[in-house]
Enzyme design. Structure first.
Site, PDB file in Angstrom:
ATOM      1  N   ARG A  16       0.891  -1.084   0.082  1.00 61.96           N
ATOM      2  CA  ARG A  16       0.138   0.013  -0.100  1.00 61.96           C
ATOM      3  C   ARG A  16       0.931   1.290   0.017  1.00 61.96           C
ATOM      4  O   ARG A  16       1.309   1.832   1.081  1.00 61.96           O
ATOM      5  CB  ARG A  16      -1.015  -0.141   1.245  1.00 61.96           C
ATOM      6  CG  ARG A  16      -1.886  -1.184   1.203  1.00 61.96           C
ATOM      7  CD  ARG A  16      -2.928  -1.078   2.361  1.00 61.96           C
ATOM      8  NE  ARG A  16      -3.788  -2.198   2.456  1.00 61.96           N
ATOM      9  CZ  ARG A  16      -4.847  -2.300   3.367  1.00 61.96           C
ATOM     10  NH1 ARG A  16      -5.163  -1.070   3.991  1.00 61.96           N
ATOM     11  NH2 ARG A  16      -5.626  -3.160   3.464  1.00 61.96           N
ATOM     12  N   ARG A  64     -10.040   6.449   1.709  1.00 60.92           N
ATOM     13  CA  ARG A  64     -10.900   6.394   2.722  1.00 60.92           C
ATOM     14  C   ARG A  64     -10.218   6.316   4.105  1.00 60.92           C
ATOM     15  O   ARG A  64     -10.919   7.019   5.232  1.00 60.92           O
ATOM     16  CB  ARG A  64     -12.053   5.226   2.629  1.00 60.92           C
ATOM     17  CG  ARG A  64     -11.000   3.981   2.384  1.00 60.92           C
ATOM     18  CD  ARG A  64     -11.647   2.612   2.648  1.00 60.92           C
ATOM     19  NE  ARG A  64     -12.762   2.365   1.720  1.00 60.92           N
ATOM     20  CZ  ARG A  64     -13.076   1.114   1.110  1.00 60.92           C
ATOM     21  NH1 ARG A  64     -12.345   0.588   1.211  1.00 60.92           N
ATOM     22  NH2 ARG A  64     -14.274   0.857   0.586  1.00 60.92           N
ATOM     23  N   ASP A  71     -14.321  -4.224   2.403  1.00 57.64           N
ATOM     24  CA  ASP A  71     -13.915  -4.676   1.149  1.00 57.64           C
ATOM     25  C   ASP A  71     -13.973  -6.102   0.926  1.00 57.64           C
ATOM     26  O   ASP A  71     -13.909  -6.573  -0.192  1.00 57.64           O
ATOM     27  CB  ASP A  71     -12.328  -4.552   1.087  1.00 57.64           C
ATOM     28  CG  ASP A  71     -11.922  -2.880   1.048  1.00 57.64           C
ATOM     29  OD1 ASP A  71     -12.647  -2.210   0.412  1.00 57.64           O
ATOM     30  OD2 ASP A  71     -11.020  -2.570   1.616  1.00 57.64           O
ATOM     31  N   LYS A 111     -10.657 -11.418  11.372  1.00 55.90           N
ATOM     32  CA  LYS A 111     -10.834 -10.406  10.260  1.00 55.90           C
ATOM     33  C   LYS A 111     -12.365 -10.162  10.112  1.00 55.90           C
ATOM     34  O   LYS A 111     -12.995 -10.150  10.911  1.00 55.90           O
ATOM     35  CB  LYS A 111     -10.009 -10.424   9.157  1.00 55.90           C
ATOM     36  CG  LYS A 111      -8.424  -9.980   9.376  1.00 55.90           C
ATOM     37  CD  LYS A 111      -7.765 -10.332   8.334  1.00 55.90           C
ATOM     38  CE  LYS A 111      -7.789  -9.216   7.100  1.00 55.90           C
ATOM     39  NZ  LYS A 111      -7.216  -7.949   7.297  1.00 55.90           N
ATOM     40  N   GLU A 112     -12.799  -9.876   8.938  1.00 57.64           N
ATOM     41  CA  GLU A 112     -14.120  -9.655   8.596  1.00 57.64           C
ATOM     42  C   GLU A 112     -14.986 -10.976   8.711  1.00 57.64           C
ATOM     43  O   GLU A 112     -16.299 -10.914   8.545  1.00 57.64           O
ATOM     44  CB  GLU A 112     -14.238  -9.231   7.093  1.00 57.64           C
ATOM     45  CG  GLU A 112     -13.817  -7.756   6.768  1.00 57.64           C
ATOM     46  CD  GLU A 112     -12.274  -7.837   6.321  1.00 57.64           C
ATOM     47  OE1 GLU A 112     -11.944  -6.642   5.863  1.00 57.64           O
ATOM     48  OE2 GLU A 112     -11.568  -8.771   6.591  1.00 57.64           O
ATOM     49  N   GLN A 141      -5.159  -3.824  13.944  1.00 61.71           N
ATOM     50  CA  GLN A 141      -6.159  -4.053  13.026  1.00 61.71           C
ATOM     51  C   GLN A 141      -7.285  -5.015  13.372  1.00 61.71           C
ATOM     52  O   GLN A 141      -8.400  -4.519  13.269  1.00 61.71           O
ATOM     53  CB  GLN A 141      -5.629  -4.306  11.610  1.00 61.71           C
ATOM     54  CG  GLN A 141      -6.716  -4.361  10.508  1.00 61.71           C
ATOM     55  CD  GLN A 141      -6.221  -5.207   9.402  1.00 61.71           C
ATOM     56  OE1 GLN A 141      -6.240  -6.544   9.499  1.00 61.71           O
ATOM     57  NE2 GLN A 141      -5.952  -4.820   8.102  1.00 61.71           N
TER      58      GLN A 141
END
Length: 812
Positions: A369, A375, A500, A643-644, A697
């Site tokens: 990245r 965002r 995402d 995570k998600e 995170q």
């Protein structure tokens, strides 16, 4: 709540907060993961761990990395910035940090102090005490390693000290790590006539690039020893380590003498050797200086100006003062010492580092990245607006110029290359639905901090073509989503909303974005009304009414709000689905946006408590996705509970705190805050594993076999939202364009708290008392001895120094 796995924790504490020094002190070097710190700036940056591991980079973590790190390795932080010590009497050797040599901890002691852009590592072994301090002076493109060696034994000691760092063969990390058939043939290293190590890549090409943006340029760095005799050097890695050696046992240290090797291809390193005989109680200090540029010019000039112990001391004090001033925007004293350490130092410092480096360089982010994610960077502004308002506004203006004339955004802004008015828009299928809606959080927060309402009339260019006022940019952000509405009259999710991993189809509908859009319409109407644009305000409220009707018609599932609706009409996040029944974001933003009715708000937040809350934070969804199609829910690629996929995504935890605070539930807001607060795990660090002073995170949830484990430290949106929610919602110290609002929502067990807020150049000392044990509700507010109606302190009433006395309580 899902399957729970039994664990036997060996609960340990590895360090403590030193609030006076603004440091975290690591007293055990065998931390569960490498615990890191950042040095330098976006010009010259570096990471360093409690065991001196890490790397360095010039302007770009991906294209300017001049010191190497081997990612995803064991240990996870090698190589680094090492000092080796050798006893020349018996041949024993060790490192100034516990690793990489790794002497037994019953014989070796280590203390690491991570501070504001500096780190100090002390060691004691075999009667020798060392203290190494690492930092980058303000505004410079070099770093100091200051080493002090003290003989604490009762015998004279014959010692050698060696430095070590490992240079990349190409500053582009992809070339250095992957394209070896090229990169192992382009580096050179030698000793200059001035006694500096000169490391040159592409030595035949133009040197010293202004911006590391291409492969075909010269790249130079240098290293110097100051304050001690140069008794040997090595620039060839294999010559120093040995073909079958390693960082834990370098051949040269074992043998006791550098070979004065010159790198010519293969791999380069920075080793200088100095020998010393120390009498009992005697100390010796030296400097290693490492920087960017040609050793014969830039290096020699820098050493001439900065190469003394006295100058290094002065530069360190300047650096500390610089950072400590930034950290002075808010100082709090609450009944929770760990919250104090978080808000007074580490929470804000985490925000400042994340603001600077976005998601570009850490022990996990490896250059994938490169630039400012749109965002993420807009949200990052929320965490630093009070501390660095000038820099924050400049970043906000940069991001506004990353907005396209159609209201969408470029996904990544590269500041050194960004050319507003001339950027190419992404393909239609690449637009994300949430990007510019974050302006409705960041812009009012920025204007509230500065009081500069005229900012809304400032004209800024769009990324591709044209220009508009800031208010105009906000209108285009709303239009972008309103022009992309699905068949249920909710905004389309496009390529992705904030999540995402969500693939709804381009015309699938995102309820999360619907709530963002609703908030945006509300904020826009308020701004427009204040600017005298009553037609715009009326338009926004009318659009909000239409959106509200669609939300109520399509999105309520009885006890919670749905997740989303796919392009084919499938509704996700309902009681009818076995997996992903409840989605955290839509419950929280239903409250934050004001879309939920009072009854809905109560029910959906109770659902969050019942189905998503864990001792370690709020899960993003539950139950986890196992059978769900990857075509819609890409989170199914992750292990359940990570995570998600029903993990605890820490970016969202501040939203949970905000939602509960808006509802006046201070006890629950504080419970959620502490569940995700790193400092709350300081005395049980093996649960969380990451640094107990900064955000991570993602945290493993109770659907995983390792609940509480956290990964990807420092660079995360969790930093800004945690600081923002803690200071502006729990403590309730909220800047608005007309003044400073004091609206705490605290635990009922708190008797009060104190705070000092720097606001528009003025000092505001706040004392909050809670004699009735309530969570929220200002019964009285006194400014400088005068009672104020309500809880908003008008900016016009503020003096240079102010005292505010607040009493919470129920209306009589």
């Amino acid at each position: 709540m899902g399957r729970h796995y039994a664990r036997n924790h060996n609960i340990m504490q590895y360090g403590h907060f030193d609030d006076n020094a603004k440091e975290y002190v690591i007293t055990r070097p065998d931390t569960p993961r490498s615990w890191s710190n950042y040095l330098g700036s976006t010009e010259y940056g570096a990471l360093i761990t409690n065991n001196a591991g890490g790397y360095g980079f010039y302007k770009s973590g991906a294209r300017g990395r001049f010191l190497r790190l081997r990612f995803n390795s064991i240990p996870m932080d090698q190589p680094g910035r090492y000092f080796y010590l050798r006893d020349n009497t018996d041949g024993d050797f060790w490192s100034g940090s516990w690793q990489p040599v790794g002497k037994p901890l019953d014989a070796y002691q280590s203390i690491c102090r991570h501070g504001t852009a500096y780190t100090t590592i002390e060691s004691r072994y075999s009667g020798i005490h060392t203290e190494a301090t690492y930092f980058v002076p303000l505004g410079q493109t070099f770093e100091y390693w200051r080493l002090k060696v003290t003989n604490e034994s009762d015998q004279p000691r014959d010692l050698s000290a060696f430095s070590y760092c490992e240079f990349t063969n190409q500053w582009n990390t992809q070339q250095d790590q992957v394209n070896l058939q090229y990169s192992i043939f382009i580096v050179k290293g030698n000793l200059t006539d001035d006694g500096l190590l000169r490391i040159a890549i592409h030595d035949n090409l133009t040197p010293e690039p202004e911006v590391p943006q291409g492969d075909d340029i010269g790249m130079h760095s240098w290293l110097a020893l100051v304050g001690a005799s140069l008794d040997g050097y090595d620039t060839d890695r294999e010559a120093f380590l040995g073909t079958y050696g390693g960082y834990h046992r370098p051949k040269t240290v074992v043998n006791g003498q550098c070979s004065n090797s010159n790198a010519y291809g293969d791999n380069a390193c920075g080793v200088v050797q100095t020998n010393m005989i120390l009498q009992p109680g005697e100390s010796r200090e030296l400097l290693v200086m490492l920087g960017i540029g040609d050793a014969r010019t830039t290096g020699a000039k820098t050493v001439a100006e900065f190469g003394s112990l006295e100058r290094a001391s002065a530069e360190l004090e300047t650096l500390k003062a610089h950072w400590h001033t930034k950290l002075g925007s808010l100082i709090v004293e609450t009944p929770d010492p760990e919250l104090n350490s978080t808000l007074n130092m580490w929470g804000l410092y985490n925000c400042l580092i994340t603001f600077a480096w976005s998601r570009a360089a850490s022990l996990v982010y490896n250059g994938e990245r490169d630039g400012l994610g749109f965002r993420d960077s807009v949200q990052d502004i929320l965490g630093v607006a009070a501390a660095i308002p000038t820099e924050a506004q400049a970043r906000l203006e940069l991001m506004l110029t990353g907005q396209l004339s159609n209201g969408g955004a470029i996904p990544v802004i590269k500041p050194f290359e960004h050319n507003p008015g001339h950027e190419l828009p992404p393909a239609d299928e690449e637009y994300r639905s949430d990007d510019c809606l974050w302006f409705f959080n960041a812009v009012p927060a920025m204007v509230g901090e500065t009081g500069d309402f005229a900012f809304y009339n400032k004209v800024l260019p769009y990324a591709d073509e044209g220009e508009d006022t800031v208010l105009g940019h906000l209108r285009r952000a709303l239009d972008f989503n309103l022009e992309r509405i699905g068949r249920n009259d909710l905004p389309c999710g496009l390529s992705a909303d904030w999540n995402d991993c969500l693939r709804l189809g381009y015309f699938g509908e995102s309820l999360f974005v619907a709530f963002q859009l609703r908030l945006g319409l509300t904020v826009y109407s308020e701004i427009a009304e204040k600017l005298g644009e009553s037609a715009e305000a009326t338009w926004a409220l009318a659009e909000r009414d239409k959106l509200d009707a669609a939300i109520q018609a399509q999105a309520w599932d009885g006890n919670w709000f749905i997740w989303a609706i796919t392009e084919d009409g499938t509704v996700y996040g309902t009681k009818d689905y076995e997996e992903g029944q409840v989605y955290l974001n839509t419950q929280l933003w239903a409250v934050i946006s004001g879309a939920a009715t009072s009854e809905q708000a109560t029910k959906c937040m109770q659902t969050v408590k019942d189905k998503l809350a864990t001792p370690y934070g709020l899960m993003l969804c539950a139950p986890p996705l196992i059978k769900t199609s990857i075509d819609v829910m890409r989170a199914v690629v992750f292990n359940p509970g990570i995570k998600e996929n029903a993990g605890i995504f820490n970016h969202t935890q501040g939203w949970g705190v905000m939602a509960e605070s808006i509802l006046g539930n201070g006890d629950r807001a504080y419970e959620y805050y502490r569940a995700a607060m790193p400092a709350a795990y300081n005395d049980r660090a093996e649960v969380r594993q990451l640094e107990p002073y900064v955000q991570g995170q993602t945290t493993y949830s109770t659907y995983s076999p390792r609940p509480g484990n956290t990964r990807v430290s420092w660079l995360t949106g969790a930093a800004a939202w945690a600081y923002y929610s803690g200071t502006q919602y729990i403590l309730g110290i909220r800047p608005e364009v007309d003044g400073l609002r004091i609206d705490p929502c605290i635990p009922s067990s708190w008797h009060g708290f104190k705070a000092m807020r720097r606001f528009r150049g003025k000092s505001v000392e706040i004392s909050v008392r809670n004699p009735q044990g309530v969570c929220r509700g200002v019964a009285s507010l006194v400014l400088n001895g005068q009672a104020i109606e309500g809880n908003l302190i008008s900016a016009e009433l503020l003096q240079e120094n102010n005292t505010v006395a607040v009493i919470l309580g129920r209306e009589q």
